[in-house]
Write a protein that holds these residues in place. Structure first.
Motif, mmCIF file in Angstrom:
data_model
loop_
_atom_site.group_PDB
_atom_site.id
_atom_site.type_symbol
_atom_site.label_atom_id
_atom_site.label_comp_id
_atom_site.label_asym_id
_atom_site.label_seq_id
_atom_site.Cartn_x
_atom_site.Cartn_y
_atom_site.Cartn_z
ATOM 1 N N LEU A 13 0.869 -1.178 0.000
ATOM 2 C CA LEU A 13 0.000 0.000 0.000
ATOM 3 C C LEU A 13 0.907 1.230 0.000
ATOM 4 C CD1 LEU A 13 -2.488 -1.276 2.719
ATOM 5 C CD2 LEU A 13 -3.043 -0.942 0.307
ATOM 6 N N SER A 14 0.986 1.923 -1.155
ATOM 7 C CA SER A 14 1.926 3.040 -1.263
ATOM 8 C C SER A 14 1.311 4.216 -2.006
ATOM 9 C CB SER A 14 3.197 2.592 -1.994
ATOM 10 O OG SER A 14 2.996 2.585 -3.393
ATOM 11 N N ASN A 71 -0.849 0.305 -5.316
ATOM 12 C CA ASN A 71 -1.104 -0.773 -4.362
ATOM 13 C C ASN A 71 -0.996 -2.103 -5.098
ATOM 14 O OD1 ASN A 71 -1.812 1.172 -2.380
ATOM 15 N ND2 ASN A 71 -3.871 1.286 -3.219
ATOM 16 N N ALA A 119 -3.392 3.613 -6.822
ATOM 17 C CA ALA A 119 -3.492 4.330 -5.545
ATOM 18 C C ALA A 119 -4.038 5.731 -5.785
ATOM 19 C CB ALA A 119 -2.120 4.410 -4.891
ATOM 20 N N THR A 161 -2.557 6.871 2.056
ATOM 21 C CA THR A 161 -3.225 5.819 2.823
ATOM 22 C C THR A 161 -4.707 5.873 2.480
ATOM 23 O OG1 THR A 161 -1.664 6.288 4.622
ATOM 24 C CG2 THR A 161 -3.499 4.814 5.120
ATOM 25 N N PRO A 162 -5.315 4.776 1.988
ATOM 26 C CA PRO A 162 -6.733 4.794 1.641
ATOM 27 C C PRO A 162 -7.612 5.054 2.867
ATOM 28 C CG PRO A 162 -5.626 2.820 0.783
ATOM 29 C CD PRO A 162 -4.681 3.481 1.733
ATOM 30 N N GLU A 197 -11.884 1.262 2.456
ATOM 31 C CA GLU A 197 -11.092 0.778 1.321
ATOM 32 C C GLU A 197 -9.841 0.037 1.795
ATOM 33 O OE1 GLU A 197 -10.075 0.097 -2.674
ATOM 34 O OE2 GLU A 197 -11.960 0.743 -1.760
ATOM 35 N N LEU A 198 -9.237 0.549 2.859
ATOM 36 C CA LEU A 198 -8.025 -0.049 3.419
ATOM 37 C C LEU A 198 -8.289 -1.473 3.892
ATOM 38 C CD1 LEU A 198 -5.108 0.209 4.331
ATOM 39 C CD2 LEU A 198 -5.876 1.536 6.288
ATOM 40 N N LEU A 201 -8.928 -3.812 0.926
ATOM 41 C CA LEU A 201 -7.682 -4.229 0.270
ATOM 42 C C LEU A 201 -6.937 -5.267 1.102
ATOM 43 C CD1 LEU A 201 -6.427 -0.769 -1.058
ATOM 44 C CD2 LEU A 201 -6.797 -2.797 -2.475
ATOM 45 N N CYS A 205 2.205 -7.565 4.504
ATOM 46 C CA CYS A 205 1.795 -6.338 3.818
ATOM 47 C C CYS A 205 2.642 -5.197 4.355
ATOM 48 C CB CYS A 205 0.318 -6.036 4.039
ATOM 49 S SG CYS A 205 -0.181 -4.433 3.333
ATOM 50 N N MET A 233 3.004 -1.024 4.215
ATOM 51 C CA MET A 233 2.193 0.139 3.843
ATOM 52 C C MET A 233 2.773 1.455 4.342
ATOM 53 S SD MET A 233 -1.172 -0.015 6.367
ATOM 54 C CE MET A 233 -1.739 1.621 5.903
#
Length: 486
Positions: free
Chosen positions: A137-138, A142, A151, A155-156, A160-161, A164, A176, A178
């Motif tokens: 997650l960047s 993503n 993305a 940060t979503p 959404e976070l 994912l 993961c 992030m």
């Protein structure tokens, strides 16, 4: 199907009106996307108050409303859950709805002003090379294992976070990595997540448009470490003056890394060349395809995190020597006449200073450095003059140009930047609003063997003007200009 009692687990509740024996088919906070039966969370945002849209959500079929204050009209058949803070509740509800996916992964987050994208991307590549399925997650992109997901934010949002993270669990990901932005910490987007590890890179001048004061910015970052569990690790950059501040009163297992001070994971740059540098990490030499002290920190953080997650040291060193630069971070474009152009995402004074310092350490006496730089619109205005000052004090020539003006007049942004330039320095500065023309001018002014740094946008393939994103890629523009000048 999720039951409301499960979805509300761990949520602080002030009052409930209506039945809690309900099914929850989905959750969300955008009234435009409401579906029948959905749990709707009314959030008091910085720009829009979601409480105004409760009637719209109900009209579209919402049966459960989570809010901080009750609406005047409370229709029959709708359950209202009153909470002290909708943002906090949103994070916990989203995590519960997706069955707490962060507890089924080994989730590591990194926060800091600079280095976040490079570090998480290299960790993602590291653990894939070590044979694992991994999520990323960047800011740039993503990934759910090898599936790319574009993305939109560093940060979503919380829903959404967790969605994912759940996709990563379903895809069999074990890890993961992030980026955790200060905005996401302050807005509780990571509420309800379990982090096995947290990394602090550094903290410098940025986002004061949002946080208002540097102290508030530091506190936002520190909150990430304050909430870690005893089973987690906290890895901090001991060379940063706020590095140990971040982990004060932290419950996690604290570890340090650095290049200058004594640390658990200590690196030294032994040799630097334009094609890479030789690092010594905790007594082991490793040749890397990266440049600059800032990348020395990034690589040391990757090494330390990998070992803290149980990876084999020799394997980690082997993979470090194979990894290449991240898109838009110190990327090269060369002309046939011998001009070297470097594209970098540096968009803060400290990042720009680091990149220029790296180039200056390696360039020869007969090589001039030309810098093309701008500043983003609708963002922290206080850093604009500082960035111009950094560029003009450390380069031979500077072209000030547009970055992403967004909804601001680009001339106003450039006027703000020019405030950082002394009258006697104006002879080595040009101001060209059009970014393509600015880059082209620098290319035409450069002689064989000179170096051009095009800073600020890096990986971005667009320029945002008046709310519209137009295709624009610094690397593409450079290649096109170099081709036309042959």
């Amino acid at each position: 199907m999720n039951k409301l009692e499960h979805v509300l687990s761990g949520v602080e509740i002030v009052q409930v009106i209506g039945s809690t024996a309900l099914d929850v088919p989905c959750v969300g906070f955008d009234s435009r996307n409401v579906v029948s039966g959905q749990l709707f969370i009314a959030i008091s945002g910085t720009q829009v108050d979601g409480h105004k849209y409760i009637p719209d959500a109900i009209a579209k079929g919402t049966k459960i409303v989570v809010c901080e204050k009750l609406p005047e009209v409370q229709p029959e058949g709708v359950t209202f859950v009153v909470v002290p803070d909708s943002l906090v509740a949103c994070g916990r509800i989203a995590a519960n709805f997706y069955d707490n996916p962060s507890k089924k992964l080994r989730l590591v987050g990194i926060t800091g002003t600079n280095g976040k994208t490079t570090t998480v991307t290299l960790l993602y590549r590291m653990f894939r090379e070590l044979g694992y399925k991994v999520g990323l997650l960047s800011t740039v992109v993503n990934y759910v294992d090898d599936k790319k997901v574009d993305a939109t934010h560093t940060t979503p949002d919380a829903v959404e976070l967790n969605k994912l993270l759940n996709q990563m669990v379903e895809a069999g990901c074990e890890y993961c990595f992030m980026e955790v932005s200060s905005h996401s910490i302050d807005q509780h987007r990571i509420e309800g997540l379990h982090f096995e590890g947290a990394i602090f890179s550094n903290i410098t001048h940025d986002h004061l448009d949002y946080h208002k004061t540097f102290d508030a910015y530091i506190k936002a970052k520190k909150a990430f470490f304050d909430n870690l569990s005893k089973s987690s690790f906290a890895l901090t950059n001991v060379d940063d003056k706020n590095g140990m501040v971040m982990v004060q009163n932290c419950n996690a297992n604290i570890k340090t890394y650095g290049l200058k001070s004594p640390a658990d994971y200590k690196s030294r740059i032994i040799e630097s060349h334009f094609d890479g540098m030789l690092l010594n990490i905790n007594g082991d030499d490793v040749w890397t395809r990266f440049l600059g002290e800032f990348n020395g920190y990034n690589l040391t953080a990757v090494y330390a995190t990998s070992l803290l997650l149980g990876a084999n040291k020799d394997e980690v060193l082997r993979v470090l020597s194979m990894l290449g630069p991240v898109s838009g971070r110190f990327e090269y474009v060369k002309s046939k006449s011998g001009i070297t152009a470097i594209v970098d995402y540096a968009h803060t004074p400290d990042a720009l200073d680091n990149v220029i310092a790296t180039i200056n350490k390696m360039r020869k006496e007969d090589q001039r450095l030309l810098v093309v730089v701008g500043a983003g619109g609708n963002r922290d205005k206080t850093k604009r003059s500082v960035m111009a000052s950094v560029a003009v004090n450390n380069a031979d020539f500077v072209v000030l140009t547009s970055d992403n003006p967004r909804n601001e007049d680009p001339n106003d942004i450039l006027n703000d930047m020019r405030q950082g330039i002394k009258p006697e320095q104006m002879g080595k500065v040009l101001t060209i609003v059009d970014r393509k023309e600015g880059i082209k001018t620098a290319c035409m002014l450069a002689k064989a063997n000179d170096i051009i740094l095009v800073a600020g946008k890096g990986h971005e393939n667009y320029q945002e003007v008046n709310g519209v994103k137009h295709h624009f890629d610094d690397k593409e523009v450079l290649r096109e200009i170099f081709e036309s000048l042959q």
